[in-house]
Design a protein around this motif. Structure first.
Motif, PDB file in Angstrom:
ATOM      1  N   LYS A 287       8.549   9.593  11.937  1.00  0.00           N
ATOM      2  CA  LYS A 287       7.852  10.126  10.764  1.00  0.00           C
ATOM      3  C   LYS A 287       6.591  10.885  11.174  1.00  0.00           C
ATOM      4  O   LYS A 287       5.768  11.203  10.332  1.00  0.00           O
ATOM      5  CB  LYS A 287       7.482   8.989   9.808  1.00  0.00           C
TER       6      LYS A 287
ATOM      7  N   ARG B 126       0.836  -1.196   0.000  1.00  0.00           N
ATOM      8  CA  ARG B 126       0.000   0.000   0.000  1.00  0.00           C
ATOM      9  C   ARG B 126       0.874   1.251   0.000  1.00  0.00           C
ATOM     10  O   ARG B 126       1.971   1.264   0.568  1.00  0.00           O
ATOM     11  CB  ARG B 126      -0.887   0.005   1.245  1.00  0.00           C
ATOM     12  N   LYS B 127       0.377   2.294  -0.611  1.00  0.00           N
ATOM     13  CA  LYS B 127       1.045   3.596  -0.555  1.00  0.00           C
ATOM     14  C   LYS B 127       0.100   4.593   0.095  1.00  0.00           C
ATOM     15  O   LYS B 127      -1.047   4.722  -0.323  1.00  0.00           O
ATOM     16  CB  LYS B 127       1.451   4.064  -1.955  1.00  0.00           C
ATOM     17  N   MET B 128       0.599   5.275   1.121  1.00  0.00           N
ATOM     18  CA  MET B 128      -0.228   6.202   1.881  1.00  0.00           C
ATOM     19  C   MET B 128       0.406   7.591   1.866  1.00  0.00           C
ATOM     20  O   MET B 128       1.599   7.748   2.138  1.00  0.00           O
ATOM     21  CB  MET B 128      -0.370   5.722   3.316  1.00  0.00           C
ATOM     22  N   MET B 129      -0.398   8.591   1.537  1.00  0.00           N
ATOM     23  CA  MET B 129       0.055   9.978   1.597  1.00  0.00           C
ATOM     24  C   MET B 129      -0.157  10.486   3.020  1.00  0.00           C
ATOM     25  O   MET B 129      -1.261  10.417   3.552  1.00  0.00           O
ATOM     26  CB  MET B 129      -0.730  10.835   0.609  1.00  0.00           C
ATOM     27  N   ILE B 130       0.916  10.962   3.631  1.00  0.00           N
ATOM     28  CA  ILE B 130       0.803  11.484   4.993  1.00  0.00           C
ATOM     29  C   ILE B 130       1.235  12.949   5.016  1.00  0.00           C
ATOM     30  O   ILE B 130       2.007  13.406   4.179  1.00  0.00           O
ATOM     31  CB  ILE B 130       1.620  10.652   6.001  1.00  0.00           C
ATOM     32  N   SER B 131       0.714  13.659   5.971  1.00  0.00           N
ATOM     33  CA  SER B 131       1.049  15.068   6.154  1.00  0.00           C
ATOM     34  C   SER B 131       1.492  15.252   7.595  1.00  0.00           C
ATOM     35  O   SER B 131       0.858  14.736   8.517  1.00  0.00           O
ATOM     36  CB  SER B 131      -0.192  15.908   5.837  1.00  0.00           C
TER      37      SER B 131
ATOM     38  N   GLU C  82       4.311  16.939   2.980  1.00  0.00           N
ATOM     39  CA  GLU C  82       3.593  15.728   2.609  1.00  0.00           C
ATOM     40  C   GLU C  82       4.581  14.702   2.087  1.00  0.00           C
ATOM     41  O   GLU C  82       5.594  15.055   1.474  1.00  0.00           O
ATOM     42  CB  GLU C  82       2.533  16.033   1.545  1.00  0.00           C
ATOM     43  N   GLU C  83       4.272  13.449   2.329  1.00  0.00           N
ATOM     44  CA  GLU C  83       5.190  12.378   1.936  1.00  0.00           C
ATOM     45  C   GLU C  83       4.377  11.119   1.664  1.00  0.00           C
ATOM     46  O   GLU C  83       3.374  10.861   2.322  1.00  0.00           O
ATOM     47  CB  GLU C  83       6.196  12.131   3.054  1.00  0.00           C
ATOM     48  N   VAL C  84       4.821  10.337   0.677  1.00  0.00           N
ATOM     49  CA  VAL C  84       4.181   9.070   0.365  1.00  0.00           C
ATOM     50  C   VAL C  84       5.000   7.949   0.999  1.00  0.00           C
ATOM     51  O   VAL C  84       6.198   7.833   0.759  1.00  0.00           O
ATOM     52  CB  VAL C  84       4.070   8.856  -1.158  1.00  0.00           C
ATOM     53  N   LEU C  85       4.341   7.143   1.820  1.00  0.00           N
ATOM     54  CA  LEU C  85       5.015   6.026   2.485  1.00  0.00           C
ATOM     55  C   LEU C  85       4.497   4.709   1.930  1.00  0.00           C
ATOM     56  O   LEU C  85       3.303   4.551   1.698  1.00  0.00           O
ATOM     57  CB  LEU C  85       4.778   6.073   3.992  1.00  0.00           C
ATOM     58  N   ALA C  86       5.405   3.770   1.714  1.00  0.00           N
ATOM     59  CA  ALA C  86       5.025   2.433   1.250  1.00  0.00           C
ATOM     60  C   ALA C  86       4.875   1.512   2.456  1.00  0.00           C
ATOM     61  O   ALA C  86       5.734   1.483   3.338  1.00  0.00           O
ATOM     62  CB  ALA C  86       6.086   1.889   0.295  1.00  0.00           C
TER      63      ALA C  86
END
Length: 319
Positions: A199, A158-163, A177-181
């Motif tokens: 993070k 899964r890829k999740m956009m986090i702020s 903002e960053e995309v985490l796998a």
């Protein structure tokens, strides 16, 4: 010259006080031992060097002696420049010399980060830095990660956009903002936590918080999970329950299983099929069981002839 304090702090030889502070803040936050749990020994040495460099270069007296005589001049109390007053130095060896006393790295750090007063860089009195400048950890951020039962069976990426809020070297906050796998492992259960160290949000006087994703298992229309087992309900007619049949069952990953029924199925009967449940995450290659619970469908009405036939047939078996 021995140790190059300017190079350690990554500043030029004509760096002013503001340059020194900015560089120290940036490097001290990076190398503080509390932020480097893996390479603690290396971090402690780096942190000590950074603190010593700042201690020397931020003090006009120490810096002038260092510029003239190098590190040895500080350590061995070489003579001060003639322009300086004798009272500024400790006497030793029959002449005017400077006694270098190194400050505790944590004390220096606490002046910048420990117990900050409104962000103006003043340390609060009475140990406001918490343990002599030892860093606390910012509060963790938690997010639910909804997953289907199929994803938890097969695993998924899964890829999740986090702020999150971060602080620059001067303590100014900004949102990034960053995309985490996230690699969801086969067999993970509802409530499983996946932690990304540091993070989360940044806070003054603290190491960044962790970011935690919590597995949230979605309900499934057919299967219900019980630990590592899967439970499904299967309707069966009274005739098939009494006479038997080959039952076709679709597994959670889409395979067709042929389940032979030879025994009489009573209401509430449960059949167990080994190794067709959920993967056991801590025992690769092993699965729980598939448990089939049967719901026997009785006819809504029977004719007089059918009742008579049933009495004749069943009477023999119960007689």
């Amino acid at each position: 010259m021995g140790v190059d304090y300017y190079n350690i702090l990554k500043v030029s030889r004509n760096a002013n006080e503001e340059d020194l502070k900015k560089s120290y803040k940036r490097m001290a936050m990076k190398w503080h031992p509390d932020k480097n749990a893996v390479n603690t020994k290396e971090a402690e040495e780096k942190f000590k060097q950074i603190s010593e460099a700042y201690d020397v270069l931020s003090d006009p007296r120490k810096r002038q002696i260092y510029d003239l005589y190098g590190e040895e001049g500080l350590n061995f109390g070489l003579h001060a420049p003639p322009s300086w007053k004798e009272k500024d130095f400790a006497c030793g060896g029959g002449g005017r010399g400077f006694k270098f006393s190194q400050r505790d790295p944590e004390d220096i750090f606490a002046e910048f980060f420990g117990g900050l007063d409104g962000g103006k860089g003043k340390s609060s009195s009475g140990g406001g830095g918490g343990g002599g400048g030892r860093l606390r950890k910012a509060e963790a951020m938690e997010h639910m990660l909804p997953c289907t039962l199929e994803e938890l069976y097969k695993g998924s990426r899964r890829k999740m956009m986090i702020s999150r809020i971060v602080l620059d070297y001067s303590g100014k906050p900004s949102t990034v903002e960053e995309v985490l796998a996230i690699n969801v492992k086969p067999g993970w259960k509802n409530g499983t936590k996946i932690t990304f160290l540091e993070k989360g949000n940044h806070e003054r006087g603290a190491t960044p918080g962790d970011l935690i994703f919590v597995i949230d298992e979605k309900p499934h229309p057919i299967f219900k999970r019980d630990g590592n087992d899967l439970i499904m309900h299967q309707k069966i007619s009274l005739l098939d329950a009494l006479t038997g049949k080959n039952l076709s069952v679709k597994t959670i990953d889409g395979r067709e299983l042929v389940v032979p029924i030879s025994d009489i199925i009573k209401p509430g009967h449960e059949m167990v099929i080994q190794n067709e449940g959920m993967p056991i995450s801590k025992e690769p290659g092993k699965n729980g069981n598939l448990r089939i619970k049967f719901d026997v469908r009785f006819p809504s009405r029977l004719t007089a002839e059918q009742k008579s036939d049933l009495r004749r047939i069943l009477g023999r078996t119960t007689g």
